[in-house]
Scaffold this motif. Structure first.
Motif, PDB file in Angstrom:
ATOM      1  N   UNK A  44      53.674  42.191  25.058  1.00  0.00           N
ATOM      2  CA  UNK A  44      54.744  42.266  24.067  1.00  0.00           C
ATOM      3  C   UNK A  44      54.255  41.538  22.818  1.00  0.00           C
ATOM      4  N   UNK A  45      53.897  42.298  21.777  1.00  0.00           N
ATOM      5  CA  UNK A  45      53.412  41.712  20.529  1.00  0.00           C
ATOM      6  C   UNK A  45      54.625  41.364  19.675  1.00  0.00           C
ATOM      7  N   UNK A  46      54.876  40.069  19.516  1.00  0.00           N
ATOM      8  CA  UNK A  46      56.059  39.583  18.803  1.00  0.00           C
ATOM      9  C   UNK A  46      55.665  39.283  17.357  1.00  0.00           C
ATOM     10  N   UNK A  47      56.218  40.038  16.420  1.00  0.00           N
ATOM     11  CA  UNK A  47      55.870  39.903  15.005  1.00  0.00           C
ATOM     12  C   UNK A  47      56.851  38.950  14.324  1.00  0.00           C
ATOM     13  N   UNK A  48      56.287  37.887  13.721  1.00  0.00           N
ATOM     14  CA  UNK A  48      57.104  36.877  13.061  1.00  0.00           C
ATOM     15  C   UNK A  48      56.501  36.511  11.713  1.00  0.00           C
ATOM     16  N   UNK A 105      53.060  42.096  30.872  1.00  0.00           N
ATOM     17  CA  UNK A 105      54.289  41.802  30.160  1.00  0.00           C
ATOM     18  C   UNK A 105      54.297  40.521  29.372  1.00  0.00           C
ATOM     19  N   UNK A 106      53.192  39.788  29.337  1.00  0.00           N
ATOM     20  CA  UNK A 106      53.146  38.548  28.556  1.00  0.00           C
ATOM     21  C   UNK A 106      53.428  38.821  27.082  1.00  0.00           C
ATOM     22  N   UNK A 107      54.064  37.859  26.426  1.00  0.00           N
ATOM     23  CA  UNK A 107      54.352  37.960  24.991  1.00  0.00           C
ATOM     24  C   UNK A 107      53.328  37.156  24.203  1.00  0.00           C
ATOM     25  N   UNK A 108      52.886  37.721  23.076  1.00  0.00           N
ATOM     26  CA  UNK A 108      51.968  37.051  22.168  1.00  0.00           C
ATOM     27  C   UNK A 108      52.558  37.146  20.763  1.00  0.00           C
ATOM     28  N   UNK A 109      52.740  36.012  20.112  1.00  0.00           N
ATOM     29  CA  UNK A 109      53.312  35.993  18.765  1.00  0.00           C
ATOM     30  C   UNK A 109      52.210  36.090  17.723  1.00  0.00           C
TER      31      UNK A 109
END
Length: 276
Positions: free
Chosen positions: A181-185, A133-137
């Motif tokens: 969780x691939x966080x798209x920014x 569940x780790x998030x990576x931006x």
């Protein structure tokens, strides 16, 4: 957005023409005053490199004027409209994708440097600590997101569909063993969430702006002799038909000179690598 015009060269006589000789002068005067080259650039490292190039160009008779932009759209628009002669901020896949999506006619006039993509610490500093569940931006623009995802794949964090290459998005992830969780920014925003996600994936200039050293702070990064270096070389871009203009050729030659290579190697701690 367009920022204040940075005239990186203040010495020498004013030039009347842009990328042309001044006309009605003696042969010696033309050699001294060839004209003005205007360039749109990102602040770091592009405008900084151009500032070092300016006095070298001045010795050849060229006045260099740089306008700094903090986005990836306007620098291409002002070159397409020929408001500005060239830009220096992007790699070839982004240029090609921009042309395709916007109907522009920009071309590569010369590859200058390569900025390794890296995985940097967020709340965690070791990939061995990755957890469910780790998030990576990651950046959300087409080519840079694909590059970030390929780097994650290279480090066994995800698996992408075969053959997606530079078109990959998180929808192309077929295996995600850690349920990341691939966080798209937007690219400039990625480093700003480093205290909210486990890891961030940054290209070289945004790593520099965030105060990261590629050599000291990255968990892992693309190697300088990799295929990525050839694919993602940052280029001088011009409107098609202007790539052989005398001023553009002079600009590219200076940016590929030993003096500029030395400056890049001495200044950016591996975040920027001269392209041969």
């Amino acid at each position: 957005m367009k920022k204040k015009l940075l005239a990186v060269l203040l010495t020498g006589a004013l030039a009347a023409g842009v990328l042309t000789g001044c006309g009605n002068k003696t042969e010696d005067a033309v050699a001294e005053e060839k004209g003005t080259i205007t360039v749109a650039a990102s602040a770091t490292p592009h405008a900084e490199i151009l500032e070092v190039a300016a006095p070298i160009l001045a010795e050849q008779g060229w006045n260099l004027e740089v306008t700094i932009f903090d986005d990836y759209v306007m620098p291409n628009n002002v070159v397409e409209s020929e408001e500005i002669d060239a830009n220096y901020f992007q790699h070839i896949p982004y240029l090609e994708n921009f042309n395709e999506e916007n109907g522009t006619h920009l071309v590569n006039a010369g590859g200058i440097h390569y900025e390794p993509f890296g995985i940097y610490p967020g709340t965690k500093s070791n990939l061995a600590d990755v957890a469910d569940g780790d998030a990576i931006a990651v950046p959300n623009d087409t080519t840079n997101e694909a590059r970030a995802l390929l780097l994650l794949q290279d480090n066994d964090l995800i698996t992408l569909k075969d053959g997606v290459g530079l078109t990959a998005t998180k929808m192309d992830i077929v295996e995600n063993p850690y349920n990341l969780d691939i966080v798209e920014l937007e690219a400039a925003q990625v480093s700003r969430v480093k205290d909210e996600v486990a890891y961030v994936v940054l290209n070289g200039n945004y790593a520099l702006e965030a105060g990261f050293s590629v050599a000291k702070d990255s968990i892992t990064f693309e190697s300088a002799d990799s295929e990525a270096a050839k694919t993602y070389v940052n280029v001088i871009a011009v409107k098609e038909g202007n790539e052989d203009n005398e001023g553009i050729k002079a600009l590219v030659d200076v940016l590929k000179s030993d003096e500029i290579k030395q400056y890049i190697n001495d200044t950016y701690d591996g975040a920027v690598v001269p392209f041969n």
